[in-house]
Design an enzyme around this catalytic site. Structure first.
Site, PDB file in Angstrom:
ATOM      1  N   CYS A  96      -2.461  -6.471  -0.152  1.00 37.81           N
ATOM      2  CA  CYS A  96      -1.766  -5.230   0.437  1.00 37.81           C
ATOM      3  C   CYS A  96      -2.686  -4.251  -0.208  1.00 37.81           C
ATOM      4  CB  CYS A  96      -0.458  -5.020   0.148  1.00 37.81           C
ATOM      5  SG  CYS A  96      -0.190  -5.188  -1.701  1.00 37.81           S
TER       6      CYS A  96
ATOM      7  N   HIS B 135       3.859  -3.617  -4.039  1.00 34.64           N
ATOM      8  CA  HIS B 135       3.267  -3.654  -2.878  1.00 34.64           C
ATOM      9  C   HIS B 135       2.391  -2.248  -2.400  1.00 34.64           C
ATOM     10  CE1 HIS B 135       2.665  -4.624   1.385  1.00 34.64           C
ATOM     11  NE2 HIS B 135       3.628  -3.694   1.817  1.00 34.64           N
TER      12      HIS B 135
ATOM     13  N   ASN C 271       2.478  -0.303   7.159  1.00 33.38           N
ATOM     14  CA  ASN C 271       2.491  -1.403   6.405  1.00 33.38           C
ATOM     15  C   ASN C 271       1.323  -2.475   6.838  1.00 33.38           C
ATOM     16  OD1 ASN C 271       3.122  -3.380   4.718  1.00 33.38           O
ATOM     17  ND2 ASN C 271       5.499  -3.481   5.320  1.00 33.38           N
TER      18      ASN C 271
END
Ligand SMILES: *[C@@H]1O[C@H](CO)[C@@H](O)[C@H](O)[C@H]1NC(C)=O
Ligand SMILES: *[C@@H]1O[C@H](CO)[C@@H](O)[C@H](O)[C@H]1NC(C)=O
Ligand SMILES: *[C@@H]1O[C@H](CO)[C@@H](O)[C@H](O)[C@H]1NC(C)=O
Ligand SMILES: *[C@@H]1O[C@H](CO)[C@@H](O)[C@H](O)[C@H]1NC(C)=O
Ligand SMILES: *[C@@H]1O[C@H](CO)[C@@H](O)[C@H](O)[C@H]1NC(C)=O
Length: 405
Positions: free
Chosen positions: A168, A346, A370
């Site tokens: 991520c 994240h 995202n």
């Protein structure tokens, strides 16, 4: 996980793949006003079936929808058990969040929350504190607009899917750099996330942080890697292959040059050198003109963050995303004790903000891109409450600074 504000909600069972919460009828709103909010919630939500027969049917539909194929029956029946547990978890979350945020099945439904956390999220840690000079000074004069969004202004590329890898941080850094490039008036371009995952072995020893490929990393270190490397290839030239879980085109990533085993832990035990940075990186393919000159950080004040979002472009942010696995819709607003802002796991891309009026009142939110594919959440995006430091969203805000050209 314990949530204190559990209330009774009336459910209707439906077989739909995604639960929805509906405002109750007008006369019920009247009852709500008379009887009081505490015993009569304003929404009712769908519920997934929990009995084995119906859950199995749902599993078959879900597998088809997400093209899931398992290697053998043992693995498949294990996955079905996890799936069934997840149906209960999703039902439970929908009760606890009362329709303010809804949760539903998605492509992550065959991973237990623990597996999700260990493969997709990063090890939990605090946001690093940077040197004073790193932080951008606020120069706010007058009010900010009520809402703002970079996604419809050609500054944000399509939503990507990181797959089963803790990459991520590379998606977040690249999302910011793509925005910075577009802010210079250049055509919006998908840049290579895989180059970062394969090649970035940067470390900050005093802070005890390093970039560890599929095991996590930090956008602020990724900017430093691109500075040092001297450029970036495009996504098309150096495409993403980590975390595709055995699907065609998957790669077996080798540790990046400089990979620090003390800080990152042991690298994956096997890797294919023909798929490593050393073999794949081609500096002749660096995108002409793109160079990272420096990077900056933004302090935790969410007004400053909004100001810099508008001024600089989409920003890299990080948060505690443990409860986001099955996020489907709404403004995510968990109580702090289930979403510790000091446990970041994240990294994502902040692209906008706004306020939403609903039966629950007016709520300010951040809009965030995202990297779990366009089918997850709100078309690949999610919203989280703005102004209260939710899940640490305001604690690790950074941006690359590109060299002018
Ligand atoms: C982008 O969307 C926002 C709200 O959705 C709107 O206010 C704004 O005018 C749009 N901007 C452009 C350039 O279309
Ligand atoms: C970026 O890649 C996506 C596919 O992930 C593609 O649909 C899109 O057109 C690309 N955008 C640009 C600006 O090249
Ligand atoms: C790796 O990290 C450790 C711990 O922070 C540090 O002592 C060491 O110097 C680093 N190794 C290399 C090769 O940089
Ligand atoms: C290593 O990767 C190359 C190129 O992707 C592939 O052709 C080769 O079969 C792989 N080798 C092994 C041992 O998996
Ligand atoms: C955040 O920044 C704004 C504008 O710079 C300022 O008005 C406000 O007082 C700050 N809030 C906090 C909590 O420091």
């Amino acid at each position: 996980m314990k949530l204190s504000y559990h209330r009774t909600v009336t459910f209707i069972a439906r077989k739909d793949h995604l639960p929805q919460c509906f405002p109750r009828m007008t006369f019920r709103i009247l009852i709500f006003v008379l009887v009081g909010a505490f015993i009569y919630p304003l929404t009712r939500c769908d519920k997934y079936p929990e009995d084995k027969g119906s859950a199995f049917q749902l599993f078959q539909d879900w597998k088809r929808e997400h093209n899931k194929v398992y290697r053998n029956h043992v693995i498949e029946s294990g996955k079905f058990k996890v799936f069934q547990e997840n149906l209960k978890l999703i039902n439970d979350l929908n009760v606890k969040f009362q329709g303010k945020t809804t949760f539903g099945l998605n492509h992550l439904a065959d991973m237990s929350p623990r597996e999700f956390s260990s493969t997709v999220l990063m090890p939990k840690r605090r946001a690093p504190v940077f040197e004073k000079e790193r932080y951008v000074r606020s120069s706010l004069s007058g009010a900010l607009p009520d809402s703002f969004d970079w996604t419809n202004q050609s500054k944000v590329t399509a939503v990507k899917d990181q797959g089963a890898a803790g990459s991520c941080w590379a998606f977040s850094a690249i999302g910011n750099i793509e925005g910075q490039w577009a802010m210079m008036g250049k055509p919006l371009t998908n840049f290579s996330v895989e180059q970062i995952v394969d090649c970035d072995g940067m470390e900050d020893v005093p802070k005890g942080e390093a970039d560890c490929g599929v095991f996590g990393g930090w956008p602020f270190l990724a900017y430093q890697y691109v500075m040092k490397a001297g450029g970036l290839e495009t996504w098309e030239d150096y495409w993403y292959c980590s975390g595709l879980g055995g699907a065609p085109g998957t790669c077996e990533v080798c540790p990046a040059p400089g990979y620090n085993t003390t800080l990152c832990g042991p690298p994956i035990p096997y890797c294919n050198m023909s798929q490593s940075c050393v073999t794949k990186l081609d500096v002749n393919k660096f995108h002409p003109g793109l160079k990272v000159a420096s990077w900056k950080a933004i302090d935790q004040n969410e007004t400053s963050i909004a100001e810099q979002l508008i001024k600089l472009g989409p920003l890299s942010v990080a948060l505690n995303a443990e409860l986001l696995q099955f996020y489907h819709h709404g403004i995510f607003d968990p109580p702090t004790f289930v979403c510790d802002p000091k446990n970041l796991d994240h990294a994502v891309l902040l692209v906008g903000y706004g306020s939403e009026k609903s039966i629950f009142g007016t709520k300010d939110y951040w809009k965030i891109k995202n990297s779990w594919g366009p089918k997850w959440g709100e078309k690949g995006y999610f919203r989280i409450l703005r102004g209260q430091g939710k899940c640490g969203i305001n604690t690790a805000v950074t941006s690359a600074v590109l060299a002018p050209n």
